[in-house]
Design a protein around this motif. Structure first.
Motif, PDB file in Angstrom:
ATOM      1  N   GLY A  98      57.219  13.218  16.266  1.00 64.97           N
ATOM      2  CA  GLY A  98      58.546  12.646  16.403  1.00 64.97           C
ATOM      3  C   GLY A  98      59.568  13.699  16.797  1.00 64.97           C
ATOM      4  N   THR A  99      60.622  13.270  17.445  1.00 59.36           N
ATOM      5  CA  THR A  99      61.715  14.169  17.830  1.00 59.36           C
ATOM      6  C   THR A  99      63.041  13.505  17.491  1.00 59.36           C
ATOM      7  OG1 THR A  99      61.741  13.281  20.088  1.00 59.36           O
ATOM      8  CG2 THR A  99      60.414  15.258  19.690  1.00 59.36           C
ATOM      9  N   GLY A 100      64.048  14.320  17.256  1.00 65.06           N
ATOM     10  CA  GLY A 100      65.335  13.741  16.911  1.00 65.06           C
ATOM     11  C   GLY A 100      66.478  14.729  17.034  1.00 65.06           C
ATOM     12  N   ILE A 101      67.668  14.217  16.801  1.00 59.66           N
ATOM     13  CA  ILE A 101      68.893  15.008  16.841  1.00 59.66           C
ATOM     14  C   ILE A 101      69.692  14.723  15.579  1.00 59.66           C
ATOM     15  CG2 ILE A 101      69.012  15.073  19.355  1.00 59.66           C
ATOM     16  CD1 ILE A 101      71.108  12.842  19.208  1.00 59.66           C
ATOM     17  N   GLY A 102      70.692  15.559  15.331  1.00 57.19           N
ATOM     18  CA  GLY A 102      71.522  15.342  14.163  1.00 57.19           C
ATOM     19  C   GLY A 102      72.663  16.333  14.106  1.00 57.19           C
ATOM     20  N   GLY A 103      73.335  16.333  12.975  1.00 53.38           N
ATOM     21  CA  GLY A 103      74.446  17.247  12.750  1.00 53.38           C
ATOM     22  C   GLY A 103      74.436  17.739  11.319  1.00 53.38           C
ATOM     23  N   GLN A 104      75.207  18.772  11.053  1.00 50.10           N
ATOM     24  CA  GLN A 104      75.240  19.331   9.703  1.00 50.10           C
ATOM     25  C   GLN A 104      76.514  20.141   9.500  1.00 50.10           C
ATOM     26  OE1 GLN A 104      71.672  21.789  10.029  1.00 50.10           O
ATOM     27  NE2 GLN A 104      72.930  23.637  10.061  1.00 50.10           N
ATOM     28  N   PHE A 105      76.836  20.357   8.239  1.00 53.26           N
ATOM     29  CA  PHE A 105      77.829  21.382   7.913  1.00 53.26           C
ATOM     30  C   PHE A 105      77.293  22.203   6.757  1.00 53.26           C
ATOM     31  CE2 PHE A 105      79.238  17.978   5.056  1.00 53.26           C
ATOM     32  CZ  PHE A 105      79.563  18.669   3.887  1.00 53.26           C
ATOM     33  N   ARG A 106      77.731  23.448   6.696  1.00 52.00           N
ATOM     34  CA  ARG A 106      77.334  24.349   5.623  1.00 52.00           C
ATOM     35  C   ARG A 106      78.555  24.736   4.805  1.00 52.00           C
ATOM     36  NH1 ARG A 106      74.068  28.417   9.349  1.00 52.00           N
ATOM     37  NH2 ARG A 106      72.115  27.288   9.598  1.00 52.00           N
TER      38      ARG A 106
ATOM     39  N   THR B 250      65.332  18.229  15.753  1.00 48.44           N
ATOM     40  CA  THR B 250      64.230  18.274  14.794  1.00 48.44           C
ATOM     41  C   THR B 250      62.962  17.727  15.413  1.00 48.44           C
ATOM     42  OG1 THR B 250      65.739  18.037  12.914  1.00 48.44           O
ATOM     43  CG2 THR B 250      63.441  17.478  12.532  1.00 48.44           C
ATOM     44  N   VAL B 251      61.832  18.362  15.100  1.00 48.86           N
ATOM     45  CA  VAL B 251      60.510  17.883  15.479  1.00 48.86           C
ATOM     46  C   VAL B 251      59.761  17.553  14.196  1.00 48.86           C
ATOM     47  CG1 VAL B 251      58.331  18.457  16.606  1.00 48.86           C
ATOM     48  CG2 VAL B 251      60.481  19.266  17.582  1.00 48.86           C
ATOM     49  N   SER B 252      59.174  16.361  14.149  1.00 48.84           N
ATOM     50  CA  SER B 252      58.432  15.906  12.974  1.00 48.84           C
ATOM     51  C   SER B 252      56.935  15.981  13.263  1.00 48.84           C
ATOM     52  CB  SER B 252      58.840  14.457  12.624  1.00 48.84           C
ATOM     53  OG  SER B 252      58.091  13.987  11.536  1.00 48.84           O
ATOM     54  N   LEU B 253      56.212  16.770  12.454  1.00 49.66           N
ATOM     55  CA  LEU B 253      54.784  17.014  12.651  1.00 49.66           C
ATOM     56  C   LEU B 253      53.987  16.537  11.445  1.00 49.66           C
ATOM     57  CD1 LEU B 253      55.162  20.696  13.899  1.00 49.66           C
ATOM     58  CD2 LEU B 253      54.794  18.697  15.347  1.00 49.66           C
ATOM     59  N   PHE B 254      52.697  16.311  11.654  1.00 50.24           N
ATOM     60  CA  PHE B 254      51.778  15.933  10.572  1.00 50.24           C
ATOM     61  C   PHE B 254      52.346  14.765   9.770  1.00 50.24           C
ATOM     62  CE2 PHE B 254      51.411  20.618  11.112  1.00 50.24           C
ATOM     63  CZ  PHE B 254      50.194  20.609  11.771  1.00 50.24           C
ATOM     64  N   ASN B 255      52.740  13.721  10.480  1.00 51.38           N
ATOM     65  CA  ASN B 255      53.383  12.582   9.834  1.00 51.38           C
ATOM     66  C   ASN B 255      52.416  11.827   8.938  1.00 51.38           C
ATOM     67  OD1 ASN B 255      55.959  12.881  11.233  1.00 51.38           O
ATOM     68  ND2 ASN B 255      54.822  12.331  13.061  1.00 51.38           N
ATOM     69  N   ASP B 256      52.987  11.142   7.943  1.00 49.64           N
ATOM     70  CA  ASP B 256      52.164  10.466   6.953  1.00 49.64           C
ATOM     71  C   ASP B 256      51.570   9.153   7.459  1.00 49.64           C
ATOM     72  OD1 ASP B 256      54.573   9.176   7.144  1.00 49.64           O
ATOM     73  OD2 ASP B 256      54.832   8.850   4.997  1.00 49.64           O
TER      74      ASP B 256
ATOM     75  N   GLY C 293      54.130  12.695   3.229  1.00 44.27           N
ATOM     76  CA  GLY C 293      55.326  13.234   3.859  1.00 44.27           C
ATOM     77  C   GLY C 293      55.047  13.747   5.245  1.00 44.27           C
ATOM     78  N   HIS C 294      55.917  14.634   5.724  1.00 47.04           N
ATOM     79  CA  HIS C 294      55.748  15.214   7.051  1.00 47.04           C
ATOM     80  C   HIS C 294      56.442  16.571   7.114  1.00 47.04           C
ATOM     81  CE1 HIS C 294      59.446  12.576   8.368  1.00 47.04           C
ATOM     82  NE2 HIS C 294      59.531  12.982   7.124  1.00 47.04           N
ATOM     83  N   LEU C 295      56.000  17.358   8.072  1.00 41.14           N
ATOM     84  CA  LEU C 295      56.569  18.695   8.288  1.00 41.14           C
ATOM     85  C   LEU C 295      57.667  18.592   9.331  1.00 41.14           C
ATOM     86  CD1 LEU C 295      56.459  21.795   7.886  1.00 41.14           C
ATOM     87  CD2 LEU C 295      54.796  21.858   9.759  1.00 41.14           C
ATOM     88  N   LEU C 296      58.827  19.110   9.011  1.00 36.04           N
ATOM     89  CA  LEU C 296      59.969  19.087   9.918  1.00 36.04           C
ATOM     90  C   LEU C 296      60.303  20.509  10.356  1.00 36.04           C
ATOM     91  CD1 LEU C 296      62.299  16.620   7.970  1.00 36.04           C
ATOM     92  CD2 LEU C 296      60.806  16.092   9.898  1.00 36.04           C
TER      93      LEU C 296
END
Length: 225
Positions: A50-58, A37-43, A204-207
């Motif tokens: 910002g940059t980050g990693i993560g996981g998910q399930f659907r 994930t890249v975080s843009l236009f942060n509050d 907020g911010h755009l992700l």
């Protein structure tokens, strides 16, 4: 006799055609994936991308509705004097506006395709902002933290490369509903201070998120013709 024979042949032809046009009901499909994930236009004032990693399930509930359940770890710098860390855990509902059932062909008929969607959801988040020098002679460790919740909405698309594997691109705006922390840095003296504003904040911010997902099991549902 000829009429009976023609009727029988027509019936068999329809059956064969129905077999060829068979589609899969996607309801009940469970997927696992990893995301960045890249975080843009942060509050936050002076906060960088910002940059980050993560996981998910659907978990898919119907032809038109899917769900994402995710975790993100995102870091960013506030100029050269502070560092911010965010943890997000939440869910989103994905709605496919295009009648996509016809695309779920048998594997032998599969072709890579884009599948657009709109999404909305909610998450809980923890944020920590700390001074890069780490310690103040008077106050010890310099940091501020908060727990809050957020809502998000956006658009995205899957690029389905195989019947089970896809790459997804999502853009969503996340609005934090909890308290807001601001930093105040005096560039003359090099002093950093934190100020927490009580009450809800709509900042907020755009992700922008890219994820790789693989369908691992069908929890319910049957093949549909």
């Amino acid at each position: 006799m000829k009429l009976n024979f023609l009727f029988l042949m027509s019936f068999l032809a329809l059956q064969v055609n129905a077999q060829e046009q068979r589609t899969f009901n996607p309801a009940g499909m469970l997927s696992l994936g990893g995301r960045t994930t890249v975080s843009l236009f942060n509050d936050h004032k002076n906060e960088m991308t910002g940059t980050g990693i993560g996981g998910q399930f659907r978990l898919r509930f119907s032809d038109a509705v899917n769900t994402d359940w995710f975790f993100d770890y995102i870091t960013s710098d506030i100029l050269n004097y502070a560092h911010r860390t965010d943890y997000h855990i939440g869910w989103s509902v994905l709605f496919y506006p295009i009648n996509h059932l016809a695309y779920f062909h048998q594997p032998k008929d599969f072709k890579p395709k884009f599948r657009p969607y709109i999404l909305a959801g909610h998450c809980f988040d923890y944020s920590k902002i700390e001074a890069k020098d780490g310690i103040s002679p008077l106050d010890g460790a310099l940091y501020a933290e908060r727990w809050s919740s957020a809502v998000q909405a956006g658009i995205g698309t899957h690029l389905e490369l195989t019947p089970r594997f896809d790459i997804s691109l999502t853009g969503q705006y996340m609005i934090h509903l909890g308290n807001h922390i601001e930093t105040d840095f005096d560039f003359t003296s090099g002093t950093l201070s934190f100020h927490e504003h009580k009450g809800a904040s709509l900042a907020g911010h755009l992700l922008v998120t890219v994820s790789l997902n693989y369908k691992i099991a069908r929890l319910w549902g049957f093949t549909r013709r």
